[in-house]
Design a protein around this motif. Structure first.
Motif, short mmCIF file in Angstrom:
data_model
loop_
_atom_site.label_atom_id
_atom_site.label_comp_id
_atom_site.label_asym_id
_atom_site.label_seq_id
_atom_site.Cartn_x
_atom_site.Cartn_y
_atom_site.Cartn_z
N THR A 2 -3.51 -52.16 54.88
CA THR A 2 -3.90 -52.34 56.27
C THR A 2 -4.84 -53.53 56.42
O THR A 2 -4.70 -54.32 57.36
CB THR A 2 -4.59 -51.06 56.79
N LEU A 3 -5.77 -53.68 55.50
CA LEU A 3 -6.67 -54.83 55.52
C LEU A 3 -5.89 -56.13 55.38
O LEU A 3 -6.19 -57.12 56.06
CB LEU A 3 -7.72 -54.71 54.42
N CYS A 4 -4.91 -56.14 54.50
CA CYS A 4 -4.07 -57.34 54.36
C CYS A 4 -3.28 -57.62 55.63
O CYS A 4 -3.10 -58.78 56.02
CB CYS A 4 -3.12 -57.18 53.17
N GLY A 5 -2.80 -56.56 56.27
CA GLY A 5 -2.07 -56.75 57.52
C GLY A 5 -2.95 -57.31 58.62
O GLY A 5 -2.54 -58.20 59.38
N ILE A 6 -4.19 -56.82 58.71
CA ILE A 6 -5.10 -57.34 59.72
C ILE A 6 -5.45 -58.80 59.42
O ILE A 6 -5.51 -59.64 60.33
CB ILE A 6 -6.37 -56.48 59.80
N GLY A 7 -5.66 -59.10 58.14
CA GLY A 7 -5.94 -60.48 57.76
C GLY A 7 -4.77 -61.41 58.03
O GLY A 7 -4.96 -62.55 58.48
N THR A 8 -3.57 -60.92 57.78
CA THR A 8 -2.38 -61.72 58.07
C THR A 8 -2.24 -61.95 59.57
O THR A 8 -1.89 -63.05 60.01
CB THR A 8 -1.13 -61.02 57.52
N TRP A 9 -2.53 -60.92 60.37
CA TRP A 9 -2.46 -61.07 61.82
C TRP A 9 -3.49 -62.09 62.30
O TRP A 9 -3.22 -62.89 63.20
CB TRP A 9 -2.64 -59.74 62.52
N ALA A 10 -4.69 -62.04 61.71
CA ALA A 10 -5.73 -62.99 62.10
C ALA A 10 -5.31 -64.42 61.78
O ALA A 10 -5.57 -65.34 62.56
CB ALA A 10 -7.05 -62.65 61.40
N ALA A 11 -4.65 -64.62 60.65
CA ALA A 11 -4.19 -65.96 60.30
C ALA A 11 -3.03 -66.40 61.19
O ALA A 11 -2.93 -67.57 61.56
CB ALA A 11 -3.75 -65.99 58.84
N TYR A 12 -2.16 -65.47 61.54
CA TYR A 12 -1.00 -65.80 62.38
C TYR A 12 -1.43 -66.14 63.80
O TYR A 12 -0.99 -67.14 64.38
CB TYR A 12 -0.01 -64.63 62.40
N SER A 13 -2.32 -65.32 64.36
CA SER A 13 -2.69 -65.51 65.77
C SER A 13 -3.86 -66.47 65.96
O SER A 13 -4.19 -66.79 67.10
CB SER A 13 -3.03 -64.16 66.39
N LEU A 14 -4.47 -66.89 64.87
CA LEU A 14 -5.64 -67.76 64.91
C LEU A 14 -6.77 -67.15 65.74
O LEU A 14 -7.52 -67.84 66.43
CB LEU A 14 -5.28 -69.15 65.44
N ASP A 15 -6.88 -65.83 65.66
CA ASP A 15 -7.89 -65.08 66.40
C ASP A 15 -8.86 -64.46 65.39
O ASP A 15 -8.47 -63.61 64.58
CB ASP A 15 -7.22 -63.99 67.22
N THR A 16 -10.10 -64.90 65.42
CA THR A 16 -11.07 -64.42 64.44
C THR A 16 -11.83 -63.18 64.88
O THR A 16 -12.66 -62.67 64.13
CB THR A 16 -12.09 -65.53 64.12
N THR A 17 -11.56 -62.68 66.07
CA THR A 17 -12.30 -61.50 66.54
C THR A 17 -11.91 -60.24 65.78
O THR A 17 -12.69 -59.28 65.75
CB THR A 17 -12.09 -61.28 68.04
N VAL A 18 -10.74 -60.22 65.17
CA VAL A 18 -10.32 -59.02 64.43
C VAL A 18 -10.93 -58.97 63.04
O VAL A 18 -10.81 -57.95 62.36
CB VAL A 18 -8.78 -58.94 64.33
N THR A 19 -11.59 -60.02 62.61
CA THR A 19 -12.16 -60.01 61.26
C THR A 19 -13.35 -59.06 61.14
O THR A 19 -13.65 -58.62 60.04
CB THR A 19 -12.57 -61.43 60.84
N TYR A 20 -13.99 -58.73 62.25
CA TYR A 20 -15.07 -57.75 62.19
C TYR A 20 -14.54 -56.37 61.82
O TYR A 20 -15.22 -55.60 61.15
CB TYR A 20 -15.81 -57.69 63.53
N SER A 21 -13.33 -56.09 62.24
CA SER A 21 -12.74 -54.81 61.88
C SER A 21 -12.42 -54.73 60.39
O SER A 21 -12.41 -53.64 59.81
CB SER A 21 -11.48 -54.54 62.71
#
Length: 94
Positions: free
Chosen positions: A43-62
């Motif tokens: 799940t952490l890898c999926g969130i990190g991949t989403w953050a890289a794909y969308s260029l949105d850093t707000t999800v990195t706090y999660s």
């Protein structure tokens, strides 16, 4: 470049599915605990991949919050785990 994101998504989905099988079919509680930790890591890898794909850093706090909660949960379950066997422990006569 979208091919790379598609391959990453398919691999993460496959890893999550295999991990869910181990989580549901694990013969002991420690096997299930390891599978749950693996699922959180996927799940952490999926969130990190989403953050890289969308260029949105707000999800990195999660990512930080989920990692900390997962660590505390795993340590507490491993610490207060009850043995899986039905036989009570035999005390050694000293």
């Amino acid at each position: 470049m979208s091919t790379v994101w598609t391959i990453a998504a398919v691999m993460l989905t496959a890893a999550a599915a295999i991990t869910m099988f181990r989580l549901l079919a694990g013969p002991s509680t420690l096997d299930r605990l390891v599978a749950l930790d693996t699922l959180v890591a996927v799940t952490l890898c999926g969130i990190g991949t989403w953050a890289a794909y969308s260029l949105d850093t707000t999800v990195t706090y999660s990512l930080t919050a989920l990692a900390l909660i997962s660590f505390v949960g795993s340590v507490s379950v491993a610490r207060f785990r009850v043995p899986d066997t039905d036989e009570p422990r035999r005390k050694r006569a000293s």
